[in-house]
Design an enzyme around this catalytic site. Structure first.
Site, short mmCIF file in Angstrom:
data_model
loop_
_atom_site.label_atom_id
_atom_site.label_comp_id
_atom_site.label_asym_id
_atom_site.label_seq_id
_atom_site.Cartn_x
_atom_site.Cartn_y
_atom_site.Cartn_z
N ARG A 1 0.86 -1.19 0.00
CA ARG A 1 0.00 0.00 0.00
C ARG A 1 0.89 1.23 0.00
O ARG A 1 1.96 1.25 0.65
CB ARG A 1 -0.91 0.03 1.23
CG ARG A 1 -2.08 -0.96 1.18
CD ARG A 1 -3.11 -0.63 0.10
NE ARG A 1 -4.24 -1.54 0.08
CZ ARG A 1 -4.36 -2.60 -0.71
NH1 ARG A 1 -3.41 -2.90 -1.56
NH2 ARG A 1 -5.46 -3.35 -0.66
N HIS B 1 -1.28 -0.12 -9.81
CA HIS B 1 -1.90 -1.05 -8.85
C HIS B 1 -2.48 -2.28 -9.57
O HIS B 1 -3.69 -2.55 -9.48
CB HIS B 1 -2.98 -0.34 -8.02
CG HIS B 1 -3.26 -1.02 -6.71
ND1 HIS B 1 -3.62 -0.35 -5.57
CD2 HIS B 1 -3.26 -2.35 -6.37
CE1 HIS B 1 -3.81 -1.21 -4.58
NE2 HIS B 1 -3.60 -2.43 -5.05
N GLU C 1 -3.45 7.35 -4.64
CA GLU C 1 -3.84 6.82 -5.95
C GLU C 1 -5.33 7.03 -6.23
O GLU C 1 -6.13 7.00 -5.29
CB GLU C 1 -3.45 5.33 -6.06
CG GLU C 1 -4.08 4.41 -5.04
CD GLU C 1 -3.54 2.97 -5.16
OE1 GLU C 1 -2.32 2.77 -5.05
OE2 GLU C 1 -4.36 2.08 -5.38
C1 DGY Z 1 -5.43 -6.44 -2.85
O1 DGY Z 1 -5.95 -7.52 -3.08
O2 DGY Z 1 -5.31 -5.97 -1.73
C2 DGY Z 1 -4.94 -5.68 -4.03
O3 DGY Z 1 -4.21 -4.56 -3.65
C3 DGY Z 1 -6.10 -5.27 -4.94
O4 DGY Z 1 -7.15 -4.84 -4.21
#
Ligand code: DGY
Length: 329
Positions: free
Chosen positions: A238, A285, A267
């Site tokens: 993240r 992402h 983002e």
């Molecule tokens: C997750 O699965 O956490 C990915 O970042 C996509 O949402």
């Protein structure tokens, strides 16, 4: 009366279509972030919801939703949800672990390699017409084979990356909230070290830990200063884990060789200081974004929602709950 569920984003229609068997479905047709007011309005008369990281849900968004009993997040990370607040309201929360582990580990490895070997920078340079003569010293990068891979966050995806590193003959160090059992360490050929040691020894640092307010900007200027100037940093977890201004400064000042980023603090906005740099690979992402895996994630989330609302073969026992142990029966 049939239960009603909200599907917050357009997801694979053939998979989400399974919800119609049990529920009235209100499906959003456009991708994007909803305002807190829109989320609250959508949840107001629903029994359940299928949501993604685009949908932050906390106490305010559920205050006017007395029927809400289940929220199925399509994603393994669920920092978009205030789980303690949802738990206090008696709402079952589920996520989608496991089905994305290998795909995400593949991508983490690819992003690390792209950063170390300057792959996107080289392509841009070539497309710009700058390649006029083959030369021995063009775009020299760092090696992966024989180097030290440092994994911060050694859950399922971290372990997947460690297993891949064996094929590259890398030394694997890791740091995690708790040390792994010896059998898992042996299988991953990974050695537990403290955070300072991890930063200092890393040739390639990969972030795979979940975001929490305690981990906010864990990788800040002080942490970056502990790393080798030849090292790379890859983040597939993240964005909030990294102080992006500090990272941009380190990259611009050659105090870090390169970075690979798939996630960002604000983002889809990307820090303009990062956008201006050549030694950072930026992706939107997509670490879990193979077609098969994204379909598996939606399918698992649908199974979770159906079960959490008391239907299907797993009625009352969603396959991958987040707060099962904490809900009062
Ligand atoms: C997750 O699965 O956490 C990915 O970042 C996509 O949402």
């Amino acid at each position: 009366m049939r239960s009603r569920v909200w599907v917050s984003q357009p997801l694979f229609a053939d998979i989400v279509g399974r919800l119609h068997e049990h529920f009235d479905v209100v499906a959003t047709e456009h991708v994007g972030k909803h305002s807190p007011q829109q989320i609250a309005a959508a949840l107001a008369d629903c029994d359940g919801a299928l949501v993604t990281l685009n949908d932050p849900i906390a106490a305010a968004e559920i205050a006017g939703a007395p029927r809400l009993r289940a929220i199925a997040n399509v994603g393994v990370g669920y920092n978009n949800l205030d789980v303690p607040a949802l738990t206090r309201a008696g709402i079952v929360v589920t996520n989608t672990p496991d089905v994305l582990t290998e795909t995400t580990a593949d991508f983490g490895f690819a992003l690390m390699m792209a950063a170390a070997r300057r792959i996107t920078e080289a392509e841009r340079w070539l497309r710009e017409g700058q390649w006029r003569q083959w030369s021995f010293e063009t775009l020299l990068g760092g090696d992966l084979h024989g180097s030290t891979l440092a994994i911060l966050g050694m859950g399922r995806i971290g372990q997947g990356i460690a297993r891949r590193a064996a094929g590259f003959d890398m030394r694997v160090l890791y740091h995690n909230r708790s040390r792994l059992p010896e059998t898992v360490e042996r299988e991953c050929r990974a050695q537990y070290v403290d955070l300072d040691m991890l930063l200092a020894q890393a040739d390639h640092l990969v972030l795979v830990l979940p975001y929490s307010p305690q981990a906010h900007h864990l990788i800040d200027a002080a942490a970056l200063a502990k790393m080798k100037p030849t090292a790379t940093l890859t983040n597939i977890a993240r964005g909030g884990l990294v102080d992006e201004d500090a990272l941009a400064e380190a990259l611009a000042g050659a105090r870090l060789a390169a970075a690979g980023l798939d996630v960002y603090e604000g983002e889809p906005a990307v820090n303009p200081r990062l956008l201006a740099l050549r030694n950072v690979v930026l992706t939107p992402h997509i670490a879990s974004g193979s077609l098969a895996t994204r379909r598996a994630m939606v399918s698992l989330a649908v199974d979770n929602l159906i079960a959490a609302l008391g239907f299907g073969p797993d009625a009352g026992r969603p396959p991958t709950p987040v707060n099962a142990g904490q809900l009062k029966r």
